[in-house]
Design a protein around this motif. Structure first.
Motif, short mmCIF file in Angstrom:
data_model
loop_
_atom_site.label_atom_id
_atom_site.label_comp_id
_atom_site.label_asym_id
_atom_site.label_seq_id
_atom_site.Cartn_x
_atom_site.Cartn_y
_atom_site.Cartn_z
N MET A 1 17.89 -13.65 46.01
CA MET A 1 16.76 -14.52 46.31
C MET A 1 16.19 -15.07 45.01
SD MET A 1 13.20 -13.66 48.34
CE MET A 1 12.82 -12.29 47.29
N GLN A 2 15.99 -16.36 44.95
CA GLN A 2 15.44 -17.00 43.77
C GLN A 2 13.91 -16.91 43.81
OE1 GLN A 2 17.25 -18.25 41.24
NE2 GLN A 2 19.07 -17.51 42.30
N ARG A 3 13.38 -16.26 42.79
CA ARG A 3 11.93 -16.15 42.72
C ARG A 3 11.44 -16.95 41.54
NH1 ARG A 3 11.27 -9.61 42.94
NH2 ARG A 3 11.85 -9.26 45.12
N SER A 4 10.23 -17.50 41.68
CA SER A 4 9.63 -18.17 40.54
C SER A 4 9.23 -17.14 39.49
CB SER A 4 8.39 -18.97 40.99
OG SER A 4 7.37 -18.09 41.39
N THR A 5 9.16 -17.56 38.27
CA THR A 5 8.81 -16.63 37.18
C THR A 5 7.44 -16.01 37.40
OG1 THR A 5 10.09 -18.01 35.68
CG2 THR A 5 8.57 -16.43 34.68
N LYS A 6 6.49 -16.82 37.86
CA LYS A 6 5.14 -16.33 38.10
C LYS A 6 5.12 -15.27 39.20
CE LYS A 6 0.44 -17.96 39.00
NZ LYS A 6 -0.42 -19.14 39.29
N ALA A 7 5.86 -15.49 40.29
CA ALA A 7 5.91 -14.53 41.39
C ALA A 7 6.56 -13.23 40.92
CB ALA A 7 6.68 -15.12 42.56
N THR A 8 7.60 -13.34 40.12
CA THR A 8 8.29 -12.14 39.61
C THR A 8 7.36 -11.31 38.73
OG1 THR A 8 10.38 -13.34 39.66
CG2 THR A 8 10.29 -11.32 38.35
N GLU A 9 6.60 -11.98 37.87
CA GLU A 9 5.67 -11.27 36.99
C GLU A 9 4.56 -10.60 37.80
OE1 GLU A 9 4.19 -14.14 34.27
OE2 GLU A 9 6.05 -14.25 33.08
N THR A 10 4.10 -11.29 38.83
CA THR A 10 3.04 -10.73 39.68
C THR A 10 3.54 -9.48 40.41
OG1 THR A 10 2.08 -12.94 40.01
CG2 THR A 10 1.43 -11.20 41.56
N ILE A 11 4.76 -9.55 40.96
CA ILE A 11 5.33 -8.40 41.67
C ILE A 11 5.53 -7.23 40.72
CG2 ILE A 11 7.36 -7.57 42.92
CD1 ILE A 11 7.66 -10.48 43.95
N ARG A 12 6.02 -7.53 39.53
CA ARG A 12 6.24 -6.47 38.55
C ARG A 12 4.91 -5.80 38.16
NH1 ARG A 12 8.55 -9.36 34.71
NH2 ARG A 12 10.63 -9.17 35.62
N TRP A 13 3.86 -6.62 38.02
CA TRP A 13 2.56 -6.08 37.65
C TRP A 13 1.97 -5.22 38.78
CZ3 TRP A 13 -2.46 -6.79 39.54
CH2 TRP A 13 -3.49 -6.32 38.73
N ILE A 14 2.08 -5.70 40.02
CA ILE A 14 1.58 -4.94 41.17
C ILE A 14 2.33 -3.62 41.31
CG2 ILE A 14 1.44 -4.91 43.70
CD1 ILE A 14 0.91 -7.92 43.59
N THR A 15 3.64 -3.67 41.16
CA THR A 15 4.46 -2.46 41.27
C THR A 15 4.08 -1.44 40.20
OG1 THR A 15 6.29 -3.79 42.15
CG2 THR A 15 6.82 -1.58 41.35
N LYS A 16 3.84 -1.92 39.00
CA LYS A 16 3.45 -1.03 37.90
C LYS A 16 2.12 -0.35 38.19
CE LYS A 16 2.56 -0.99 32.92
NZ LYS A 16 2.46 -1.82 31.68
N GLN A 17 1.18 -1.11 38.78
CA GLN A 17 -0.15 -0.57 39.07
C GLN A 17 -0.13 0.44 40.21
OE1 GLN A 17 -3.04 -1.31 37.33
NE2 GLN A 17 -1.71 -2.42 35.91
N LEU A 18 0.71 0.20 41.22
CA LEU A 18 0.68 1.01 42.44
C LEU A 18 1.83 2.00 42.57
CD1 LEU A 18 -0.44 -1.68 45.06
CD2 LEU A 18 -1.86 0.05 43.94
N LYS A 19 2.81 1.95 41.69
CA LYS A 19 4.00 2.79 41.82
C LYS A 19 3.68 4.29 41.81
CE LYS A 19 8.41 2.57 42.49
NZ LYS A 19 8.92 1.93 43.72
N ILE A 80 -4.85 -16.39 48.24
CA ILE A 80 -4.52 -15.65 47.02
C ILE A 80 -5.19 -16.34 45.84
CG2 ILE A 80 -2.66 -14.95 45.46
CD1 ILE A 80 -0.83 -14.76 47.88
N THR A 81 -6.01 -15.59 45.12
CA THR A 81 -6.72 -16.16 43.98
C THR A 81 -6.22 -15.57 42.66
OG1 THR A 81 -8.49 -14.54 44.36
CG2 THR A 81 -8.80 -16.74 45.29
N THR A 82 -6.50 -14.28 42.45
CA THR A 82 -6.09 -13.64 41.20
C THR A 82 -5.24 -12.40 41.49
OG1 THR A 82 -8.08 -12.24 41.15
CG2 THR A 82 -8.23 -14.41 40.08
N LYS A 83 -4.59 -11.88 40.45
CA LYS A 83 -3.79 -10.67 40.60
C LYS A 83 -4.69 -9.48 40.95
CE LYS A 83 -1.82 -10.74 36.54
NZ LYS A 83 -0.93 -10.35 35.42
N GLU A 84 -5.84 -9.43 40.34
CA GLU A 84 -6.77 -8.33 40.63
C GLU A 84 -7.20 -8.35 42.09
OE1 GLU A 84 -7.00 -10.40 38.09
OE2 GLU A 84 -6.48 -9.02 36.44
#
Length: 449
Positions: A1-19, A80-84
């Motif tokens: 699946m092709q993800r945008s760079t911004k979406a990939t960074e957001t997913i990585r950040w969320i995963t890091k916070q909640l893993k 969706i507004t911010t990552k926080e």
């Protein structure tokens, strides 16, 4: 699946916070050329809704485009507004769907507190019996079912820097005072508390004056009381997770009004209101009046009554002030015990305890028989006040008047009552005079309920 760079960074950040959380789920869905990723916390998500709204349609639809359009059309979609903000909504029960490089957030929270409760504190013999629940959406629905004006406005806020509790501000924009509304909004926006879990706590932190004894906002569990006050131009605050509402502004008269006043005939209502005011007066005055008359001004009574009071105190080894204070403190302890004990035994324990203590105290010549009568009358009179906040304020205030009467007798008690009225006159609730009803006729029939 092709993800945008911004979406990939957001997913990585969320995963890091909640893993580190074992209930955090990152699930990939794939069939033929379709692929999507789900991010959610399974302990706060409704599994049935997730399966019905998100997972099942993914495998039934022909393409990612159709699936994305379907998700975008759902009423539970959130902005969706911010990552926080994303991560906070995940902790509340939202799910994030990643498809075609886009992030879509849906509200599928699990709600276990939406059962409508029966009124347990502000009971009424006639009229509606149901109160609020602990779910804010259910509470808004209950109010809207009773108030069908299109001018009814609901504003959603978030309070608590750590709890992020949802808060609903409700008012009728045609009848509400803009000055009051702006003050309430300002108070809500200035809140800095990390956690707010109840409307009583919210009312306390919203109050600018920390040491005010008398309440300026009303906490109620009744939907009909909320509706009457909305129609009267007042503001209502609902907090998620609490089955009570805050009504503002409120004046002195509001706290002595019960919902039964709307359902009884005119003269019956006037009689019941008179009984409540009389009960409040007795609760405030009787202890101080007993001390003032027995110790300072026995000439106020007729000779026979003065002798009877004096005779009942024969053998009591301390002054009347100590006698009254002792019995009032015992009564307050019994009331506090009845609140803290399990409901199954609280009534029996406090009744038996009161009877035993009263009988033993009089037989041991620690208190007089008349004192037992006065303390019982004070307790009964206090319970005639329908709103708990005013009830508690009167319970505290009677000790102040008792102290003043102990120092200077009837004259001091009279000056204390005048000072109390002056103090109440000085108070205001969001700009509304606290004793407004005594100097100004009500604007409409529904105000002051």
């Amino acid at each position: 699946m092709q993800r945008s760079t911004k979406a990939t960074e957001t997913i990585r950040w969320i995963t890091k916070q909640l893993k580190p959380n074992t209930d955090f789920v990152e699930k990939n869905m794939k069939i033929e050329r379709k692929e999507a990723t789900l991010l959610f916390i399974k302990t706060v998500v409704d599994g049935d809704q997730l399966q019905k709204l998100v997972i099942k349609p993914f495998f039934e639809m022909d393409s990612e485009t159709h699936y994305e359009a379907y998700l975008q059309s759902l009423p539970s979609q959130q902005e969706i507004t911010t990552k926080e903000k994303l991560i906070i909504e995940l902790t509340k029960g939202s799910v994030i769907i990643v498809i075609r490089g886009q992030l879509i957030m849906l509200d599928v929270k699990k709600v276990n507190t939406n059962n409508v409760l029966e009124a347990a504190i502000e009971t009424t013999t006639q009229g509606p019996q149901y109160a609020f629940s602990e779910d804010i959406q259910t509470n808004i629905n209950l109010v809207r079912q009773r108030y069908h004006e299109p001018t009814l406005t609901v504003e959603i806020f978030e309070v608590g820097a750590k709890s992020h509790q949802a808060l609903a501000l409700m008012y009728d924009r045609e009848t509400v005072s803009q000055e009051v509304l702006n003050k309430v909004r300002k108070n809500l926006k200035e809140l800095k508390e990390p956690i707010i879990q109840s409307t009583v706590e919210l009312k306390r932190v919203m109050s600018k004056k920390k040491y005010t004894l008398f309440p300026k906002m009303m906490v109620t569990e009744r939907t009909d009381r909320v509706v009457y006050n909305l129609s009267g131009g007042k503001v209502v605050i609902l907090l998620d997770g609490d089955p009570f509402a805050i009504i503002a502004p409120c004046v002195f008269f509001d706290f002595l009004s019960a919902m039964d006043d709307n359902y009884y005939p005119y003269f019956v209502v006037k009689f019941l209101k008179g009984i409540r005011y009389l009960g409040m007066f007795f609760s405030l005055v009787l202890p101080g009046l007993y001390v003032a008359i027995s110790s300072y001004n026995p000439e106020i009574f007729r000779v026979q009554l003065a002798l009877s009071v004096a005779g009942s105190r024969v053998g009591i080894p301390y002054p009347s002030f100590i006698e009254v204070l002792f019995m009032l403190l015992i009564m307050e302890l019994l009331i506090e015990a009845s609140v803290r004990l399990p409901k199954v035994i609280s009534g029996t324990a406090t009744t038996v305890g009161g009877l035993i203590l009263g009988t033993a105290a009089t037989e041991a010549a620690l208190v007089s028989n008349i004192m037992i009568i006065i303390v019982s009358a004070v307790a009964i009179s206090n319970f005639a006040i329908p709103i708990n906040e005013m009830n508690t304020a009167v319970r505290v205030m009677k000790f102040v008047l008792l102290f003043i009467a102990t120092i200077s007798g009837i004259a001091g008690l009279t000056l204390g009552l005048i000072g109390l009225v002056m103090y109440l006159t000085h108070l205001n609730s969001f700009g509304e005079p606290y004793l407004k009803v005594f100097i100004q006729k009500k604007a409409n029939e529904n105000e002051g309920i």
